[in-house]
Design an enzyme around this catalytic site. Structure first.
Site, PDB file in Angstrom:
ATOM      1  N   LYS A 175       0.883  -1.186   0.000  1.00 38.66           N
ATOM      2  CA  LYS A 175       0.000   0.000   0.000  1.00 38.66           C
ATOM      3  C   LYS A 175       0.912   1.226   0.000  1.00 38.66           C
ATOM      4  O   LYS A 175       1.367   1.697   1.034  1.00 38.66           O
ATOM      5  CB  LYS A 175      -0.871  -0.023   1.259  1.00 38.66           C
ATOM      6  CG  LYS A 175      -2.226   0.643   1.146  1.00 38.66           C
ATOM      7  CD  LYS A 175      -2.222   2.077   0.707  1.00 38.66           C
ATOM      8  CE  LYS A 175      -1.913   3.052   1.833  1.00 38.66           C
ATOM      9  NZ  LYS A 175      -1.667   4.435   1.327  1.00 38.66           N
ATOM     10  N   GLU A 250       9.408   2.382  10.840  1.00 38.99           N
ATOM     11  CA  GLU A 250      10.484   3.345  10.601  1.00 38.99           C
ATOM     12  C   GLU A 250       9.810   4.703  10.509  1.00 38.99           C
ATOM     13  O   GLU A 250       9.077   4.974   9.556  1.00 38.99           O
ATOM     14  CB  GLU A 250      11.226   2.971   9.315  1.00 38.99           C
ATOM     15  CG  GLU A 250      12.643   3.510   9.303  1.00 38.99           C
ATOM     16  CD  GLU A 250      12.728   4.876   8.661  1.00 38.99           C
ATOM     17  OE1 GLU A 250      12.744   5.876   9.417  1.00 38.99           O
ATOM     18  OE2 GLU A 250      12.767   4.942   7.443  1.00 38.99           O
ATOM     19  N   CYS A 284      13.961  11.214   6.212  1.00 37.73           N
ATOM     20  CA  CYS A 284      13.911  11.067   7.672  1.00 37.73           C
ATOM     21  C   CYS A 284      15.307  11.176   8.296  1.00 37.73           C
ATOM     22  O   CYS A 284      15.433  11.434   9.484  1.00 37.73           O
ATOM     23  CB  CYS A 284      13.246   9.754   8.040  1.00 37.73           C
ATOM     24  SG  CYS A 284      13.973   8.364   7.171  1.00 37.73           S
ATOM     25  N   GLU A 387       9.658  17.403  14.321  1.00 44.20           N
ATOM     26  CA  GLU A 387      10.018  17.122  12.930  1.00 44.20           C
ATOM     27  C   GLU A 387       9.274  18.073  11.988  1.00 44.20           C
ATOM     28  O   GLU A 387       8.055  18.122  11.996  1.00 44.20           O
ATOM     29  CB  GLU A 387       9.668  15.673  12.565  1.00 44.20           C
ATOM     30  CG  GLU A 387      10.208  15.301  11.204  1.00 44.20           C
ATOM     31  CD  GLU A 387       9.840  13.881  10.764  1.00 44.20           C
ATOM     32  OE1 GLU A 387      10.691  13.212  10.198  1.00 44.20           O
ATOM     33  OE2 GLU A 387       8.689  13.475  10.981  1.00 44.20           O
TER      34      GLU A 387
END
Ligand code: TXE
Length: 483
Positions: A175, A250, A284, A387
């Site tokens: 997906k 992750e 990331c 973030e």
């Protein structure tokens, strides 16, 4: 409208629309135009894909690992023959520069399949001898795997999961992000072209709640590998844990780039700039907080700004472009809201801070933020600890190694970091004190695919990469035979 591509799900070797026949629109980040429509799949489509994957498992699992490694090699060859197409689609769909899409996304997607093919050929089960018995560890497939991927490195991250999943004898329901569906469809075409047995690889397009969530909670899915935001990861973990699925997450990062007083500023500058802004800062692993020893603070900032203010932002298809567009209008607004917050928190915007000046008319409707450098924020401010996932870095002075480590660890994230110094012993020792899954010394994103990859704290759970991927995508069974 004629250029709008209509993508389909790939289930049981067939191309299908969503059962509900609803569609999701996919826009070009560079100019805001509609480029594709994808099926808005729901739990019924996921059920069909999981059924196909369940029915395919027995034959696939019965192949030897060497036979499955040959399949990965075939997939790598077919993907490599379409590498330029992968790069073009990835650049169109994500807004990233074409040069980056070629050198990183297209190349690494092929490399992932080749790497895991090689791992399969070298794979050996362990034997543990006792005085009166032999233990033999057998690695069995886990079953049907659900692989959920984000928009920043679409095929790179999908292939990083698909290759080891297939190698270890599992079947796949993928997906991909609804914002970057194109190369996942290309991968499904490759699977069809190489005649991978039907049902072994299935692709379900759609958004997170309608298509992702049913996959994470499906009783016949045995493993979930997820890369994406931390908030989503929390939901995925809740949903997957009730069925005791194997789980790897992750998630996000807020990585520190630490520059010690003895660092060679001229030599390292291109790498620091790359670590700050690669893929518009939407990786990331990007170093979004730069911690600089106070004795070289001013000279570093001067040199850094000289390079950053010269970066070429614009048309992703131009070979000269260094920074493209952000993924979506919503994401651009999120990044801009952090720049506004930085000003409220007392920060000084040293460069950037909005859309680049002079962006050509053809790209006026794209989602642009020029590389932004912010000084003067407290290291525990929201902008310096949350973030942002965009082309924004904050600068912070430190007085000694202890303070640098303290600031580096002042966030809930723990994914990566880098240390720049001519004293590699001191750098190595400092690296061990950083609370994160990966630390580079005098380099960044220097990847050996055999090493563990993953985060601590809110950056994730579990490790993938090399033998960690082989372990995660299998069940290690011990057989103890008494002599
Ligand atoms: O990612 P999401 P978003 C960070 C970054 C970004 C934030 C949100 O800070 O601003 O995450 O990004 C699927 N059950 N990263 O919203 O939602 C979704 O469809 C199952 C860091 O775009 O996490 C997509 O396929 N699946 C990150 C995938 O999850 C769900 C890269 C990731 O989307 C779901 C991207 C649900 N309930 C963003 N909800 C990194 N670590 O590199 C969504 N999805």
């Amino acid at each position: 409208m004629s250029d709008v591509v209509e993508l389909s799900n790939y289930i049981n070797g067939e191309w299908r629309s969503a059962i509900c026949e609803h569609w999701i629109e996919d826009y070009s980040p560079a100019n805001g135009s509609l480029i594709a429509q994808i099926p808005c799949s729901s739990s019924e489509d996921v059920d069909e894909a999981v059924l196909a994957a369940s029915e395919a498992i027995e034959d696939w699992a019965n192949l030897t690992i060497a036979e499955r490694a040959d399949w990965l090699e075939k997939i790598a060859d077919a993907l490599e023959s379409r590498a330029e197409e992968v790069a073009q689609l990835e650049s169109l769909d994500t807004g990233k520069p074409i040069t980056l899409a070629r050198s990183v996304d297209a190349a690494r997607s092929v490399a992932n399949f080749r790497f895991f093919a090689e791992q399969g050929r070298e794979f050996e089960s362990e034997i543990f001898e006792m005085s009166d018995a032999t233990n033999r560890v057998v690695y069995k497939p886990v079953g049907v795997t659900g692989l959920i991927t984000p928009w920043n490195l679409p095929l790179y991250l999908l292939s990083w999961k698909v290759a080891p999943a297939l190698l270890m004898g599992n079947t796949v329901v993928a997906k991909p992000s609804e914002m970057t569906p194109m190369t996942a469809s290309l991968l499904a075409e490759v699977m069809e072209d190489v005649e991978l047995p039907i049902g072994v690889f299935n692709l379900v397009h759609g958004n997170g709640l309608d298509a992702g969530a049913p996959l994470t909670s499906h009783p016949d899915v045995n493993l979930i590998s997820f890369t994406g935001g931390t908030a989503t990861g929390r939901e995925v973990a809740k949903s997957a844990s009730s069925g005791f699925k194997k789980l790897s997450l992750e998630l996000g990062g807020k990585n520190a780039t630490i520059i010690r007083a003895d660092a060679d500023l001229d030599e390292m500058m291109p790498s620091i700039v790359r670590a700050s802004f690669l893929n518009q800062g939407q990786v990331c692993l990007c170093g979004s907080r730069i911690l600089i020893h106070e004795s070289i603070y001013d000279s570093f900032v001067k040199g850094f700004l000289e390079v950053v203010s010269d970066m070429i932002v614009g048309d992703p298809s131009d070979d000269q472009t260094e920074l493209g567009a952000l993924i979506s209008a919503d994401h651009r607004d999120k990044v801009m809201s952090y720049i506004e917050l930085a000003e409220e928190e007392g920060g000084d915007i040293l460069c950037g801070g909005g859309a680049p000046v002079g962006i050509p008319q053809a790209f006026e409707n794209g989602y642009w933020v020029s590389p932004t450098v912010i000084d003067g924020l407290a290291p525990d401010s929201r902008c310096a600890t949350e973030e942002i996932f965009g082309p924004v870095v904050t600068l912070h002075p430190f007085s000694d190694d202890d303070e640098a480590v303290e600031i580096a660890n002042m966030t809930d994230y723990g994914l990566a970091g880098s240390i720049w110094t001519q004293d590699v012993d001191a750098g190595g020792l400092m690296a061990e004190r950083i609370e994160s899954g990966m630390v580079w010394v005098n380099c960044w994103l220097h990847r050996d695919l055999r090493v563990p990859f993953g985060g601590v704290k809110n950056s994730g759970v579990g490790r993938e990469g090399g033998r960690w991927s082989l372990g995660f995508f299998s069940e290690a069974i011990n057989i103890c035979i008494k002599h």
